[in-house]
Write an enzyme that holds these catalytic residues in place. Structure first.
Site, short mmCIF file in Angstrom:
data_model
loop_
_atom_site.label_atom_id
_atom_site.label_comp_id
_atom_site.label_asym_id
_atom_site.label_seq_id
_atom_site.Cartn_x
_atom_site.Cartn_y
_atom_site.Cartn_z
N ARG A 228 0.85 -1.19 0.00
CA ARG A 228 0.00 0.00 0.00
C ARG A 228 0.89 1.24 0.00
O ARG A 228 1.93 1.27 0.66
CB ARG A 228 -0.93 0.02 1.22
CG ARG A 228 -2.13 -0.92 1.09
CD ARG A 228 -3.07 -0.47 -0.01
NE ARG A 228 -4.25 -1.29 -0.14
CZ ARG A 228 -4.38 -2.30 -0.98
NH1 ARG A 228 -3.35 -2.64 -1.75
NH2 ARG A 228 -5.50 -2.98 -1.07
N HIS A 276 -0.82 0.82 -9.94
CA HIS A 276 -1.56 -0.07 -9.03
C HIS A 276 -2.17 -1.24 -9.81
O HIS A 276 -3.37 -1.54 -9.69
CB HIS A 276 -2.65 0.70 -8.27
CG HIS A 276 -3.02 0.03 -6.97
ND1 HIS A 276 -3.37 0.72 -5.83
CD2 HIS A 276 -3.10 -1.28 -6.63
CE1 HIS A 276 -3.64 -0.13 -4.86
NE2 HIS A 276 -3.49 -1.35 -5.32
#
Length: 313
Positions: A228, A276
């Site tokens: 993350r 991502h």
């Protein structure tokens, strides 16, 4: 009774179609076009707006459509129902593909070879063996263990760090604050696959980069993050890359997404950026897992891969 598909930033239609194909007798509805909100029992969700799930008073469980659940737990008003994580060979395999690709790009010095290619320079670079390079994996859950297994088969030395003690084959394991220093000092390539929790937010910054192995066979440490973005301190990361405290980095996640156009990371020639996309959730593959979970829960069985809200994963 119905199953809800609710997501922000993704197209819900492929998920509804895939789920309907494996649960033909269920009613699948897409938010916000839900005629009877009292009928919704299960919800497939990604990054719902705060408070929106409270519109469904008879929810029995939530399925988080991704490896992490921080997008749900940041909602203080989240209904008190079980949350199941996605743990599936398809998602795990996609992540391991990305991880191994990035490790090998840095290990085999592909960024430098691309520079030489642009300059039309024929030059062989000294190449260490995989066994001489240590990959340190932060996060030894399903994703971390699978990546470590493949990297072991390629010959890399492996270290692992987790919040609590773990035992993983072929990995020298460390845990907790007391084990972090020893873990870092022997790591040439630092791989982050940690979940985002209050304990991991902003965990990886200057103090971590400075403690990595600085005299290893790659000529400097490398940082790879597919966990993350808010786990890394990007100002510290940019400074470490510019000063060569870090030789390079591969980043799939960022403090803010999409990565702002004015981010210094875009212009650094020792950084690989992906949007991502390391492990994209596949509706076709994951619908089978979710269907099995729904059917088991309807039969009175406990859901698999439940989230511990206190731990954040």
């Amino acid at each position: 009774m119905s199953i809800l598909v609710l997501m922000d930033g993704w197209s819900p239609a492929p998920w509804a179609t895939a789920l309907q194909s494996v649960l033909p007798d269920e009613q699948i509805v897409i938010y916000p076009d839900v005629a009877d909100r009292d009928a919704v029992e299960y919800a497939l969700v990604w990054a719902p707006a705060s408070g929106v799930l409270n519109q469904f008073p008879n929810l029995k469980a939530l399925f988080s459509l991704g490896a992490g659940v921080d997008h749900l737990l940041r909602d203080a008003s989240l209904p008190d129902v079980p949350i199941a994580r996605i743990v599936d060979p398809d998602l795990t395999g996609r992540m391991s593909e990305w991880v191994v690709a990035q490790v090998l790009l840095h290990h085999r010095q592909q960024l430098r070879y691309l520079e030489l290619q642009r300059e039309a320079v024929w030059q062989e670079l000294a190449q260490p063996a995989a066994a001489d390079v240590c990959v340190g994996v932060m996060g030894l859950g399903e994703l971390g263990r699978d990546a470590a297994d493949i990297l072991h088969r390629l010959g890399f030395a492996l270290r692992g760090w987790s919040r609590t003690a773990r035992t993983v084959p072929h990995v020298s394991c460390f845990h907790g604050a007391d084990g972090l220093d020893e873990f870092l000092c022997g790591t040439d390539i630092l791989l982050c696959l940690l979940p985002l929790t209050p304990d991991t937010e902003a965990l990886i910054g200057k103090s971590v980069f400075d403690r990595l192995c600085s005299d290893g066979p790659l000529g400097g440490p490398v940082f790879i993050n597919a966990g993350r973005g808010r786990i890394q301190v990007e100002a510290d990361l940019v400074a470490a890359l510019r000063s060569k405290v870090l030789k390079g980095a591969s980043l799939d996640v960022f403090e803010g997404e999409p990565l702002p156009q004015d981010s210094a990371l875009w212009s650094l020639d020792n950084v690989i950026i992906t949007p991502h996309a390391a492990a994209v959730s596949s509706p076709r593959a994951l619908s089978h897992l979710i269907a099995r979970q729904v059917q088991a829960h309807r039969a009175g069985q406990t859901l698999a891969h439940l989230v511990d809200r206190a731990r954040g994963y």
